[in-house]
Design an enzyme around this catalytic site. Structure first.
Site, PDB file in Angstrom:
ATOM      1  N   PRO A 173     -21.423  32.851  35.849  1.00 12.95           N
ATOM      2  CA  PRO A 173     -22.331  33.934  35.470  1.00 12.95           C
ATOM      3  C   PRO A 173     -23.239  34.407  36.600  1.00 12.95           C
ATOM      4  O   PRO A 173     -23.539  33.661  37.526  1.00 12.95           O
ATOM      5  CB  PRO A 173     -23.170  33.298  34.362  1.00 12.95           C
ATOM      6  CG  PRO A 173     -23.159  31.843  34.655  1.00 12.95           C
ATOM      7  CD  PRO A 173     -21.827  31.556  35.288  1.00 12.95           C
ATOM      8  N   ASP A 174     -23.685  35.635  36.475  1.00 14.62           N
ATOM      9  CA  ASP A 174     -24.765  36.171  37.298  1.00 14.62           C
ATOM     10  C   ASP A 174     -24.513  36.006  38.801  1.00 14.62           C
ATOM     11  O   ASP A 174     -25.367  35.543  39.544  1.00 14.62           O
ATOM     12  CB  ASP A 174     -26.103  35.516  36.900  1.00 14.62           C
ATOM     13  CG  ASP A 174     -27.304  36.364  37.327  1.00 14.62           C
ATOM     14  OD1 ASP A 174     -27.113  37.417  37.977  1.00 14.62           O
ATOM     15  OD2 ASP A 174     -28.444  35.964  37.013  1.00 14.62           O
ATOM     16  N   ASN A 175     -23.335  36.394  39.229  1.00 13.19           N
ATOM     17  CA  ASN A 175     -23.043  36.455  40.674  1.00 13.19           C
ATOM     18  C   ASN A 175     -23.338  35.151  41.408  1.00 13.19           C
ATOM     19  O   ASN A 175     -24.127  35.118  42.359  1.00 13.19           O
ATOM     20  CB  ASN A 175     -23.831  37.604  41.317  1.00 13.19           C
ATOM     21  CG  ASN A 175     -23.453  38.944  40.743  1.00 13.19           C
ATOM     22  OD1 ASN A 175     -22.269  39.301  40.717  1.00 13.19           O
ATOM     23  ND2 ASN A 175     -24.425  39.688  40.244  1.00 13.19           N
ATOM     24  N   GLY A 220     -31.018  36.625  36.074  1.00 11.26           N
ATOM     25  CA  GLY A 220     -30.893  38.033  35.714  1.00 11.26           C
ATOM     26  C   GLY A 220     -31.140  38.317  34.238  1.00 11.26           C
ATOM     27  O   GLY A 220     -31.936  39.180  33.874  1.00 11.26           O
TER      28      GLY A 220
END
Lengths: 414, 429
Positions: free
Chosen positions: B166-168, A221
């Protein structure tokens, strides 16, 4: 594990020559084994899998067969011990390559050369084989020889940079994180895709799986945002852009348990309204600082203080129940012993307790996905080191007992 | 080029926790169509947003997880929407969805019913808690699964709060298991003709990531706790092991007696860089202690010997002060590259910028440029997680605009233009 089922499984008949070790390789081939594949791990006592040496073991125990770390990742495999650095040992290893549909390794390029299992050698021996190679950074490029474990890769791939608070050092997440799901399950998906291609065309192939690429793919992300003109990433601890309040909050002390946290996530405005109802505060519900997600994100420090104060006076299980009764995602930060006793996992029979001749009945993680008809399940324990040497030599390699005996005497086999 | 799943059609109705599965399957060549409610998937609006783009098309998380998929909108709760959905299912090999059992029943799509109507369909479910069990109907989120799965308890400083990954990572681990389950089910259907249900619980998909915490609790009756990254699975802080401040950032090192060139290699690196700290570390009391614990078996034996540990922990701590001083003097890239050449396990703490510019990733042409005419730009995407030589990864289309493929998909199952108009007017698509 009261009754081991005998239902067919999707990978019945698939033959895997497994030269993996530690986490990212063995967990991938464990998935294949628990889907029915015949997975033979090649090991040596000269240089055993580091996880056979590692803890946890029963107190004072040093046996290579007693490590819960190793055993959990190797359920249902067979183990043969061969000294691959000898000429005859190498030949026997190559015979296993010829037998197999899949060759798997996560060793460094250097270690692979030492045992003679380069892709060139493997493919020459068995042109139709699928070769899974999982070095840390792939098989080509200036860093292809570099080595590490999951904790090190976590630094390189971004886990450390992305996790935690901006004002704290980037310590990572406390484990060799990338070794346990991201890399092995990417690898398992890739192998099964290659198996499908092989079954349809007869063609094997090389899978060059860089653990760096696989790991970055699973947390891309911030990188994607950076690459497309967004402002630099800010580490935000337990916060996320899509929910507020969102985090872990310390609950009341219960008995000897001073450190009990509750995680919660208000993903929607409805969740927030429900939370104010659970808290019994109509004032908060009307507070303009917190009305929309945008409002709550702009006033998140105040918001978190209010929620912290409320949870601080409750027991963690009560808080979870109250929040969940109102439809708000919430759960306790469980310790491993609590996870092992988790009533939900127990009802779902998640953990398996296969019988191991030295370690006894110990807990193994269950399958990460379930299939309704041809199950993905743990039907046996991890092998003792070299447990199946004799039977594999006889039934797979076709050796005569006298030869097996003399190879053992020469310590080419153990 | 051949692809592994080129003949497979997939409808993806998952919540955000399942999006990455469809992305992986699309990379393997499957035709994956994201089915969204008429208002769009909620993650379309999640920050960060692509600039100068209508909000509904700007959510970068949505773009990243749905690139390579087609997209349609359909209200499957509405009567006409349901009919259309059933027509689509006739042409579908794999359904990815996130319904609880109650939701599936209310929709008329419980697994028994779907199995009856579509005997060849692989019906794959991904939810927070799985489909049955006492928590099955509870609400879930990424952080809640991390908490309940025990991984969050290991992450963070000893005195601080448990810290999320982090980040799901819950979403990613759930999706990975979903993709694996789907490919396994496809292999089964290929060979025996049996189509089946796949079930993934995000909670369960994370449990392997407890590392040794579960086994330590089971075998030793001890709960592993967070340690601020100082010891982890080894259990003690060894000199040369852990996070160190470099001249221009951070490095993580495993330059102790666990693997690679170990502590002796670290001294070699110091020599190579002309640093005299090596000479200090070659003096007593460091020399003999570090030599004694230069292999993992010795280190693990030490764990079981608290008296010995107590005896030498001051030596370890003092040696670590010297190691810390050494790392601080040099740039992280130099420590990494020079160290690795000596077979030292050292790596830089990389952020997005370093990864974006990574010599290694770019040498391997890892990043992918995707032309996105609907959003008026080219976007740079990460590469695939693997390189399959004979069946290379496919990224053939940008993330779908809202309802971009409605006409194409709906007319392919026999809807006429006036049907489409009516569905649109009723807010079904």
């Amino acid at each position: 594990m009261s009754n081991v089922s005998t239902k067919p499984r999707p990978l019945d008949g698939l033959k895997v020559c497994d030269a993996t070790w530690y986490g990212a390789g063995p967990i991938a081939t464990r998935a294949l084994a628990n889907l029915g594949a015949d997975v033979i791990r090649i090991e040596t006592e000269k240089r055993p899998d580091g996880l056979r040496i590692a803890q946890p073991k029963p107190e004072g125990e040093e046996s290579l067969n007693q490590s819960g770390y190793y055993n959990n990742f190797n359920a249902e495999k067979r183990s043969i011990t061969i000294d691959l650095t000898t000429e005859r040992g190498h030949e026997l290893g190559i015979e296993l390559v010829k037998w197999a549909d899949v060759f798997a390794t996560n060793m460094t390029a250097r270690a692979i050369r030492q045992i003679g299992f380069t892709w060139e050698n493997v493919q020459t021996a068995n042109p139709g084989i699928i070769g899974l190679y999982e070095p840390m950074q792939g098989m080509t490029g200036p860093h292809s020889e570099f080595q590490g474990f999951g904790a090190l890769l976590s630094a390189i791939c971004g886990v450390n940079y992305l996790a935690g608070d901006d004002n704290e050092p980037p310590i990572g997440v406390g484990t060799n994180y990338t070794d346990y799901v991201i890399n092995p399950i990417h690898a398992a998906v890739a192998v099964m895709a290659a198996v499908r291609h092989k079954r349809r065309t007869g063609e094997g192939q090389l899978i060059d799986m860089s653990q760096l690429e696989s790991s970055v793919s699973g947390m891309a992300g911030a990188l994607f945002a950076w690459d497309n003109g967004q402002t630099p990433y800010q580490r935000t601890g337990n916060r996320v852009p899509y929910a507020a309040p969102h985090g872990a909050f310390l609950a009341n002390e219960v008995g000897d348990r001073a450190d009990h946290w509750v995680a919660l996530a208000c993903m929607t405005d409805d969740h927030w309204v429900s939370l104010t109802e659970v808290m019994g505060s109509t004032e908060l519900a009307l507070d303009p600082r917190f009305r929309t997600l945008e409002d709550r994100k702009s006033n998140e420090d105040n918001l978190d203080n209010i929620v912290s104060g409320w949870i601080r006076d409750m027991n963690a299980p009560d808080a979870m129940n109250k929040l969940q009764s109102a439809g708000i995602p919430a759960g306790m930060v469980q310790k491993a012993s609590e996870v092992l006793r988790d009533p939900h996992l127990a009802a779902r029979e998640f953990y398996a307790y296969p019988d191991h001749s030295e370690a006894g009945k110990r807990a193994y993680d269950g399958a990460g996905f379930r299939l309704s008809e041809t199950p993905h399940e743990i039907r046996g324990a991890a092998p003792l080191i070299g447990e199946h040497t004799w039977e594999i030599c006889e039934s797979v390699l076709g050796l005569q007992p006298e030869e097996i005996g003399s190879l053992m005497a020469e310590q080419i086999l153990y | 080029m051949a692809s592994a799943l080129g003949d497979i059609k997939i409808l993806d109705l998952t919540d955000p926790l399942g999006h990455y599965a469809g992305y992986l399957l699309a990379n393997l060549g499957a035709e994956v169509t994201k089915v969204e409610p008429p208002g769009g998937d909620p993650s379309r609006r999640w920050e960060p947003l692509l600039p100068d783009t209508p909000e509904i098309e700007a959510g970068m998380q949505f773009l990243l997880m749905n690139v390579g998929k087609k997209g349609i909108t359909l209200d499957i709760r509405a009567h006409e929407g349901k009919d259309t959905f059933l027509k689509l299912l006739e042409e579908t090999d794999v359904l990815l969805q996130s319904w609880s059992r109650e939701e599936a029943s209310a929709l008329g799509f419980d697994s028994t019913e779907l199995r009856k109507q579509f005997p060849n369909l692989i019906n794959a479910s991904v939810t927070g808690w799985g489909l049955y069990g006492p928590y099955a109907s509870l609400a879930y989120s990424d952080i809640v699964s991390l908490a309940m799965a025990g991984v969050m308890n290991l992450s963070g400083f000893a005195e601080g709060p448990p810290t999320q990954l982090p980040d799901n990572q819950g979403f990613h681990c759930a999706s990975l298991n979903l993709a694996a389950g789907v490919v396994a089910a496809i292999l089964e259907r290929d060979s025996s003709g049996i189509a089946q249900d796949v079930e993934v619980s995000m909670h369960e998909s994370l449990l392997m990531a407890e590392e040794t915490a579960m086994q330590t609790a089971d075998i030793r009756g001890i709960d592993r706790e967070r340690t601020g990254g100082t010891s982890g699975v080894i259990g003690i802080k060894l000199p040369g092991m852990g996070l160190y401040s470099a001249e221009d950032g951070w490095v993580y090192a495993m330059a102790a007696g666990i693997a690679g060139a170990g502590f002796a290699g670290l001294l070699e690196l110091m020599d190579l860089l002309g640093d005299s700290i090596a000479d200090e570390l070659r003096q007593e009391p460091y020399a003999s202690v570090m030599a004694e614990f230069s292999n993992s078996a010795a280190v693990f034996r030490l764990l079981g010997d608290p008296e010995k540990l107590k005896e030498i922990e001051d030596v370890f701590a003092e040696a670590d002060v010297l190691v810390t001083r050494f790392f601080q003097k040099y740039p992280k890239e130099q420590l990494y590259v020079e160290g690795q050449k000596l077979r030292l396990l050292i790596g830089p703490v990389n952020g997005p910028k370093e990864l974006s510019e990574s010599e290694q990733l770019n040498y391997r042409n890892w990043f992918r440029t995707v032309s996105d005419p609907g959003r008026g730009r080219e976007l740079r995407y990460p590469g695939a997680p693997w390189q399959l030589e004979a069946t290379p990864a496919i990224l053939s289309r940008p993330a779908p605009l809202l309802g971009e493929h409605n006409e194409e998909m709906f007319t392919s199952v026999g809807l006429t233009e006036s049907d489409l108009k009516a569905l649109s007017e009723n807010g079904v698509i």
